[in-house]
Write an enzyme that holds these catalytic residues in place. Sequence first.
Site, PDB file in Angstrom:
ATOM      1  N   THR A 145       0.815  -1.214   0.000  1.00  0.00           N
ATOM      2  CA  THR A 145       0.000   0.000   0.000  1.00  0.00           C
ATOM      3  C   THR A 145       0.849   1.263   0.000  1.00  0.00           C
ATOM      4  OG1 THR A 145      -1.847  -1.096   1.072  1.00  0.00           O
ATOM      5  CG2 THR A 145      -1.698   1.272   1.386  1.00  0.00           C
ATOM      6  N   SER A 199       1.945  -7.764  -0.836  1.00  0.00           N
ATOM      7  CA  SER A 199       2.862  -8.545  -0.005  1.00  0.00           C
ATOM      8  C   SER A 199       2.518 -10.029   0.106  1.00  0.00           C
ATOM      9  CB  SER A 199       3.005  -7.913   1.371  1.00  0.00           C
ATOM     10  OG  SER A 199       1.825  -8.023   2.118  1.00  0.00           O
ATOM     11  N   THR A 241       1.606  -4.289   4.272  1.00  0.00           N
ATOM     12  CA  THR A 241       1.458  -4.608   5.698  1.00  0.00           C
ATOM     13  C   THR A 241       0.893  -6.016   5.937  1.00  0.00           C
ATOM     14  OG1 THR A 241      -0.726  -3.579   5.686  1.00  0.00           O
ATOM     15  CG2 THR A 241       1.125  -2.210   6.388  1.00  0.00           C
ATOM     16  N   ASP A 242       0.252  -6.589   4.916  1.00  0.00           N
ATOM     17  CA  ASP A 242      -0.421  -7.885   5.122  1.00  0.00           C
ATOM     18  C   ASP A 242       0.514  -8.978   5.637  1.00  0.00           C
ATOM     19  OD1 ASP A 242      -2.655  -6.618   4.201  1.00  0.00           O
ATOM     20  OD2 ASP A 242      -2.873  -7.779   2.357  1.00  0.00           O
TER      21      ASP A 242
END
Length: 319
Positions: A4, A48, A80-81
């Site tokens: 993101t 990710s 961030t996942d």
Amino acid sequence: MGGTIASSNSTGENGVKPSLSGEELVKNVKGLQEIADVETISFRLKPSADLTFSDLTSAATRISEILDSDADGVVVTQGTDTIEETSFFFDLVINSSKPVVVTGAMRNPTSISSDGDLNLLEAVLVATSSQSKEAGILVVMNGEIHLAPFVQKTNTQNVSTFKSPSLGPVGWISEGKVRFMLKPAYRRIHLPLSNGKEPTIPIVKSVLGDDGIIFKALREEDIQGLIIEATGGGHVSSSVADFVQEYGKSIPIILCSRTGSGEVLTQTYSFKGSEIDLINKGVIPGGILSSVKARILLYLLIKNEYNLQRIAESIQQWL
Ligand code: GLU
């Protein structure tokens, strides 16, 4: 590495996707050039969940080379996942006293109050701080500093999504100052990056009334290890316990909890499917590790051709 923080929409279609280079990421971050001479590397441009162990191995090799040079530290930006997985991978394989900080953003650069620039600025601040040395890989998000073995993404959208549920953050950034309140007291493991065969390690979640359908399907697959995300303190249904018996002495099975925090039990319950029963069937208790972190550790242990006994010893040693 994408995510993101590096996402935008240049084509006019719905939604954003990773598209910004490292250079573009740092270029407009107010105050960044005053705190560090930042050199950027556009390494991968991916969402990710698409990062692979091969990507992480290349990234860790590159980061280690940079840390061996005269750089003061490294900041990794990514989606961030999977930060909770990548940061733990780096924690296990990068052996340097210099800081490595992973960060990302929950709100992309085209949205109101995007958090990317501030997260990046604060990650660089933490990477330049002498206090960050010897702390292992750090995750800096939303003004907090977290340790890689504990940090988890806990909310789909909130900027305060990163928590370390069994511990809390070990520090924060206040008015541009890095504040550490805690330092790790556990013994860290360092594992070499190895060229061994690529293992397949599924994670199976236990549910109420579980008839073991996933285990039945796995019989057809060539798997080298397994993570059980058990209910509560480390429990599965009695049907699943029968399947565990089949696998337990041949491949490493790590027992984790689906609760999201706390150590799995080792010596409290004795019913069929309990932690004592599963350990007797060959399962290795995963301690404080979440299922996704246990998979990362098991991946590296299998890659390094550790046998069942050494795998169990290493996981216990980590605690
Ligand atoms: N929400 C994710 C992010 O923060 C998008 C997908 C990904 O992890 O790359 O980057």
